[in-house]
Design an enzyme around this catalytic site. Structure first.
Site, PDB file in Angstrom:
ATOM      1  N   ASN A 274      -6.618  22.911  19.594  1.00 42.34           N
ATOM      2  CA  ASN A 274      -7.043  22.558  20.952  1.00 42.34           C
ATOM      3  C   ASN A 274      -5.980  21.656  21.567  1.00 42.34           C
ATOM      4  O   ASN A 274      -5.851  20.498  21.183  1.00 42.34           O
ATOM      5  CB  ASN A 274      -8.402  21.843  20.871  1.00 42.34           C
ATOM      6  CG  ASN A 274      -8.887  21.385  22.229  1.00 42.34           C
ATOM      7  OD1 ASN A 274      -8.306  21.735  23.266  1.00 42.34           O
ATOM      8  ND2 ASN A 274      -9.951  20.605  22.244  1.00 42.34           N
TER       9      ASN A 274
ATOM     10  N   LYS B 257      -5.869  20.530  24.480  1.00 40.96           N
ATOM     11  CA  LYS B 257      -6.459  19.625  25.492  1.00 40.96           C
ATOM     12  C   LYS B 257      -5.604  19.658  26.760  1.00 40.96           C
ATOM     13  O   LYS B 257      -5.054  20.700  27.093  1.00 40.96           O
ATOM     14  CB  LYS B 257      -6.646  18.227  24.902  1.00 40.96           C
ATOM     15  CG  LYS B 257      -7.421  18.272  23.572  1.00 40.96           C
ATOM     16  CD  LYS B 257      -7.905  16.954  23.065  1.00 40.96           C
ATOM     17  CE  LYS B 257      -8.659  17.153  21.766  1.00 40.96           C
ATOM     18  NZ  LYS B 257      -9.287  15.951  21.272  1.00 40.96           N
TER      19      LYS B 257
ATOM     20  N   HIS C 212     -17.109  20.687  23.887  1.00 41.12           N
ATOM     21  CA  HIS C 212     -16.259  19.679  23.249  1.00 41.12           C
ATOM     22  C   HIS C 212     -16.766  18.291  23.646  1.00 41.12           C
ATOM     23  O   HIS C 212     -17.252  18.094  24.757  1.00 41.12           O
ATOM     24  CB  HIS C 212     -14.799  19.870  23.678  1.00 41.12           C
ATOM     25  CG  HIS C 212     -13.872  19.023  22.871  1.00 41.12           C
ATOM     26  ND1 HIS C 212     -13.678  17.693  23.150  1.00 41.12           N
ATOM     27  CD2 HIS C 212     -13.134  19.297  21.770  1.00 41.12           C
ATOM     28  CE1 HIS C 212     -12.845  17.198  22.254  1.00 41.12           C
ATOM     29  NE2 HIS C 212     -12.497  18.145  21.408  1.00 41.12           N
TER      30      HIS C 212
ATOM     31  N   GLU D 158     -15.337  15.796  24.659  1.00 38.19           N
ATOM     32  CA  GLU D 158     -14.775  15.264  25.906  1.00 38.19           C
ATOM     33  C   GLU D 158     -15.488  15.869  27.117  1.00 38.19           C
ATOM     34  O   GLU D 158     -15.640  15.210  28.148  1.00 38.19           O
ATOM     35  CB  GLU D 158     -13.259  15.520  25.929  1.00 38.19           C
ATOM     36  CG  GLU D 158     -12.554  14.579  24.953  1.00 38.19           C
ATOM     37  CD  GLU D 158     -11.399  15.184  24.183  1.00 38.19           C
ATOM     38  OE1 GLU D 158     -10.820  16.182  24.629  1.00 38.19           O
ATOM     39  OE2 GLU D 158     -11.077  14.646  23.097  1.00 38.19           O
TER      40      GLU D 158
ATOM     41  N   GLY E 236      -9.094  11.955  17.558  1.00 34.62           N
ATOM     42  CA  GLY E 236      -7.937  11.271  18.113  1.00 34.62           C
ATOM     43  C   GLY E 236      -7.800   9.830  17.664  1.00 34.62           C
ATOM     44  O   GLY E 236      -7.029   9.062  18.239  1.00 34.62           O
TER      45      GLY E 236
ATOM     46  N   SER F  87      -9.128  14.298  13.707  1.00 37.25           N
ATOM     47  CA  SER F  87      -7.975  13.751  12.987  1.00 37.25           C
ATOM     48  C   SER F  87      -7.605  14.559  11.748  1.00 37.25           C
ATOM     49  O   SER F  87      -7.245  13.988  10.703  1.00 37.25           O
ATOM     50  CB  SER F  87      -8.205  12.274  12.643  1.00 37.25           C
ATOM     51  OG  SER F  87      -8.333  11.510  13.835  1.00 37.25           O
TER      52      SER F  87
HETATM   53  O1  G3H Z   1     -10.721  19.644  19.494  1.00 36.90           O
HETATM   54  C1  G3H Z   1     -10.146  18.918  18.680  1.00 36.90           C
HETATM   55  C2  G3H Z   1     -10.679  17.628  18.348  1.00 36.90           C
HETATM   56  O2  G3H Z   1     -11.033  16.903  19.478  1.00 36.90           O
HETATM   57  C3  G3H Z   1      -9.868  16.865  17.358  1.00 36.90           C
HETATM   58  O3  G3H Z   1      -8.802  16.202  17.954  1.00 36.90           O
HETATM   59  O4  G3H Z   1      -7.356  16.371  15.938  1.00 36.90           O
HETATM   60  O5  G3H Z   1      -6.662  14.988  17.892  1.00 36.90           O
HETATM   61  O6  G3H Z   1      -8.551  14.267  16.416  1.00 36.90           O
HETATM   62  P1  G3H Z   1      -7.776  15.399  16.994  1.00 36.90           P
END
Ligand code: G3H
Length: 263
Positions: free
Chosen positions: A10, A12, A110, A112, A186, A226
């Site tokens: 993802n 983002k 998601h 977010e 994150g 993460s």
């Molecule tokens: O969609 C992915 C998640 O929000 C994980 O994000 O791997 O940066 O923690 P991250």
């Protein structure tokens, strides 16, 4: 039948043409991906750009799409669902449009979207239903916040988010559930393999009980939060962890190591 490993990236709200070229290069340079379904999710303006450049064994997902509109009471006491494939919904994109681009997947719910943009369980379920009805696969995200975990509400929150979807009676063969504890996204604080496995097991039991044993056994439940090349192998060894949804690490060349975590 064994569940095929699934790894999503993802992106983002990150990337531009130059950096996407770099990601495409390392993804395309990897040996053919075996026994794993690989899906990356660029921001909307770059969906077609990335899709056109990626090799065919890397599929592309949108990060969001619009829902069915439910008009209560239009047909006796039943709800009338109206699919919205186009219309006056500024800023939205319909599943029909994503299909027209040749996409196979969309990420819905998601954290977010839920917590930054205030999308409810109901809206998330409506979007999922519409996407599936249009023939897309859905990466359906759930997960608890830190304060919810600390208050002992992990199971309750994840079950509530799932229950909204169960109530819509979707085609579960088109759904991958992504368990993403919000506190791990994150932050560099990954759930331990045991913490993740515990929730994945609960999710599978929930599907066994509320939908069917077939659906519980067949649905892929992936972990996000993460995930890195260093922790993916141990996470991937757990019996109910069927892959990952990766944010930050999916923008870097080592993402290929995560794709190959089981190989
Ligand atoms: O969609 C992915 C998640 O929000 C994980 O994000 O791997 O940066 O923690 P991250």
């Amino acid at each position: 039948m064994p569940r095929q490993f699934f790894v999503g990236g993802n992106w983002k709200m990150n990337g531009d043409k130059a950096s996407i070229d770099g990601i495409v290069n390392f993804l395309n340079a990897g040996a053919p991906y075996k026994d794993v379904e690989v899906v990356v999710s660029p921001p909307s303006p770059y969906l077609a750009y990335a899709k056109d450049k990626l090799k065919p064994d890397v599929l592309v997902a949108a990060q969001n799409c619009y829902k069915v509109r439910t008009e209560r009471g239009e047909v006796g006491e039943y709800s009338l669902c109206v699919e919205v494939s186009k219309g006056a919904f500024t800023g939205e994109q319909s599943p029909a449009m994503l299909k027209d681009l040749g996409l196979k997947w969309v990420i819905i719910g998601h954290s977010e979207r839920r917590h930054v943009f205030g999308e409810s369980d109901e809206l998330t379920a409506d979007k999922t239903l519409h996407a599936i009805q249009e023939g897309l696969g859905v990466i359906f995200c759930i997960g608890e916040k830190l304060e919810e975990r600390e208050a002992g509400k992990t199971k309750e929150v994840n079950f509530r988010q799932l229950a909204a979807l169960v109530a819509k009676n979707p085609d579960w063969s088109k759904i991958v559930v992504a368990y993403e504890p919000v506190w791990a996204i994150g932050t560099g604080k990954t759930a331990s393999p045991e913490q993740a496995q515990e929730v994945h097991e609960w999710v599978r039991e929930f599907l066994n009980e509320k939908v069917s044993k077939e659906v519980g056994g067949a649905t892929r439940i992936i972990y996000g939060g993460s995930v890195t090349p260093d922790n993916c192998v141990e996470l991937g060894k757990k019996g109910d962890i069927d892959g990952f949804l990766v944010g930050g690490a999916s923008l870097k060349p080592d993402f290929v190591k995560i794709i190959n975590a089981r190989n």
